[in-house]
Motif scaffolding. Structure first.
Motif, short mmCIF file in Angstrom:
data_model
loop_
_atom_site.label_atom_id
_atom_site.label_comp_id
_atom_site.label_asym_id
_atom_site.label_seq_id
_atom_site.Cartn_x
_atom_site.Cartn_y
_atom_site.Cartn_z
N ILE A 2 0.74 -1.28 -0.40
CA ILE A 2 -0.04 -0.17 0.28
C ILE A 2 1.11 1.31 0.21
O ILE A 2 1.92 1.88 0.29
CB ILE A 2 -0.79 -0.38 1.37
CG1 ILE A 2 -1.56 -1.24 1.14
CG2 ILE A 2 -1.65 1.45 1.30
CD1 ILE A 2 -2.42 -1.41 2.82
N THR A 3 0.65 1.97 -1.11
CA THR A 3 0.68 2.97 -0.90
C THR A 3 0.36 4.41 0.17
O THR A 3 -0.33 4.50 -0.79
CB THR A 3 0.82 4.01 -2.05
OG1 THR A 3 0.94 3.77 -2.85
CG2 THR A 3 2.53 2.68 -2.87
N VAL A 4 1.00 5.81 0.57
CA VAL A 4 0.81 6.18 0.34
C VAL A 4 1.00 7.55 0.76
O VAL A 4 2.03 8.04 0.22
CB VAL A 4 0.11 6.27 2.06
CG1 VAL A 4 -0.81 5.09 2.77
CG2 VAL A 4 1.15 6.44 3.19
N PRO A 5 0.51 8.76 0.50
CA PRO A 5 1.53 10.54 0.36
C PRO A 5 2.62 10.18 1.56
O PRO A 5 2.11 10.39 2.78
CB PRO A 5 0.38 11.26 -0.11
CG PRO A 5 -1.00 10.72 -0.65
CD PRO A 5 -0.67 8.89 -0.02
N LEU A 6 3.63 11.15 1.08
CA LEU A 6 3.90 11.36 2.18
C LEU A 6 3.30 11.86 3.42
O LEU A 6 3.94 11.82 4.92
CB LEU A 6 5.70 11.94 2.07
CG LEU A 6 6.86 11.75 2.64
CD1 LEU A 6 6.87 10.69 4.08
CD2 LEU A 6 7.45 13.02 2.49
N SER A 7 2.77 13.65 3.05
CA SER A 7 2.17 14.31 4.61
C SER A 7 0.76 13.19 4.94
O SER A 7 1.63 12.97 6.81
CB SER A 7 1.31 15.12 3.61
OG SER A 7 0.43 14.38 3.15
N GLU A 8 0.70 12.08 4.24
CA GLU A 8 -0.28 11.46 5.54
C GLU A 8 0.46 10.18 6.42
O GLU A 8 -0.13 10.01 7.24
CB GLU A 8 -0.73 10.29 4.68
CG GLU A 8 -2.49 11.50 3.32
CD GLU A 8 -3.18 10.55 3.12
OE1 GLU A 8 -3.80 9.90 3.33
OE2 GLU A 8 -4.17 11.14 1.40
N TRP A 9 1.21 9.94 5.79
CA TRP A 9 2.40 8.95 6.18
C TRP A 9 3.01 9.46 7.52
O TRP A 9 2.41 9.10 8.61
CB TRP A 9 3.96 8.79 5.23
CG TRP A 9 3.85 7.19 6.10
CD1 TRP A 9 5.93 7.92 6.63
CD2 TRP A 9 3.90 5.93 6.78
NE1 TRP A 9 6.31 6.28 7.62
CE2 TRP A 9 5.12 5.98 7.41
CE3 TRP A 9 3.42 5.14 7.01
CZ2 TRP A 9 5.76 4.75 8.36
CZ3 TRP A 9 3.07 4.49 7.38
CH2 TRP A 9 4.41 3.70 8.34
N ASN A 10 3.38 10.84 7.33
CA ASN A 10 4.18 11.34 8.32
C ASN A 10 2.98 11.25 9.30
O ASN A 10 2.88 10.83 10.85
CB ASN A 10 4.48 12.67 8.03
CG ASN A 10 6.26 12.16 7.48
OD1 ASN A 10 6.70 11.58 7.71
ND2 ASN A 10 6.41 13.43 6.56
N ASP A 11 1.89 12.30 9.13
CA ASP A 11 0.41 12.51 10.05
C ASP A 11 0.28 10.85 10.98
O ASP A 11 0.02 11.06 12.13
CB ASP A 11 -0.75 12.83 9.42
CG ASP A 11 -2.05 13.34 10.73
OD1 ASP A 11 -1.94 13.62 11.56
OD2 ASP A 11 -2.69 12.35 9.95
N ILE A 12 0.35 10.02 10.37
CA ILE A 12 -0.16 8.41 10.56
C ILE A 12 0.76 8.35 11.51
O ILE A 12 0.68 7.54 13.05
CB ILE A 12 0.16 7.26 10.11
CG1 ILE A 12 -1.43 7.32 9.10
CG2 ILE A 12 0.45 5.77 10.42
CD1 ILE A 12 -1.12 6.67 7.59
N LYS A 13 2.02 8.15 11.25
CA LYS A 13 3.52 7.84 12.30
C LYS A 13 3.11 8.78 14.13
O LYS A 13 3.71 8.59 14.54
CB LYS A 13 5.15 8.66 12.05
CG LYS A 13 5.39 7.44 11.60
CD LYS A 13 6.79 7.55 10.43
CE LYS A 13 7.01 8.54 10.02
NZ LYS A 13 8.44 9.16 9.31
N LYS A 14 2.46 9.90 13.42
CA LYS A 14 2.94 11.15 14.38
C LYS A 14 1.53 10.80 15.63
O LYS A 14 1.73 10.75 16.60
CB LYS A 14 2.29 12.19 14.45
CG LYS A 14 1.91 13.79 15.30
CD LYS A 14 1.94 14.52 15.09
CE LYS A 14 1.62 15.97 15.44
NZ LYS A 14 0.78 15.77 17.27
N ARG A 15 0.04 10.19 14.78
CA ARG A 15 -0.33 9.99 15.03
C ARG A 15 -0.42 8.12 16.59
O ARG A 15 -0.62 8.03 17.69
CB ARG A 15 -2.49 9.27 14.39
CG ARG A 15 -2.46 10.23 14.24
CD ARG A 15 -3.81 10.12 13.45
NE ARG A 15 -4.40 11.84 13.06
CZ ARG A 15 -5.40 11.85 12.70
NH1 ARG A 15 -6.34 10.68 13.11
NH2 ARG A 15 -5.54 12.81 11.88
N LEU A 16 0.58 7.44 15.29
CA LEU A 16 0.86 6.68 16.36
C LEU A 16 2.14 6.66 18.06
O LEU A 16 1.63 6.23 18.87
CB LEU A 16 1.80 4.68 16.13
CG LEU A 16 0.94 5.04 15.24
CD1 LEU A 16 1.65 3.98 13.60
CD2 LEU A 16 0.07 3.64 14.84
#
Length: 84
Positions: A2-16
């Motif tokens: 699965i690929t996601v845009p970098l901004s979404e990935w960074n948001d996911i990492k921050k939430r985790l």
């Protein structure tokens, strides 16, 4: 894959990371919690009475790890003040 845009990935990492910090805070607390069954035995009242007190807002409960618990210190304070 699965690929996601970098901004979404960074948001996911921050939430985790935020979730991880909250979980670590819960594990590192010095507060003791008791299950509803333990609380029932401790106060020598039925589970039904505990649920009634809870629904009336007299006892506050928390859901931790899928288990309903009560803070021992809060319960002791309520007992000392004669509120339960």
């Amino acid at each position: 894959m699965i690929t996601v845009p970098l901004s979404e990935w960074n948001d996911i990492k921050k939430r985790l990371n935020d979730i991880q910090k909250k979980v670590e805070t819960l594990y590192n607390r010095e507060t003791d919690y008791v299950s509803i069954s333990e609380l029932s035995e401790w106060l020598n009242i039925s589970r039904t009475t505990i649920w009634r007190l809870r629904s009336e807002g007299k006892i506050k409960t928390y859901l931790i790890g899928g288990k309903m618990v009560a803070n021992k210190d809060e319960i002791q304070t309520l007992l000392n003040e004669g509120k339960i």
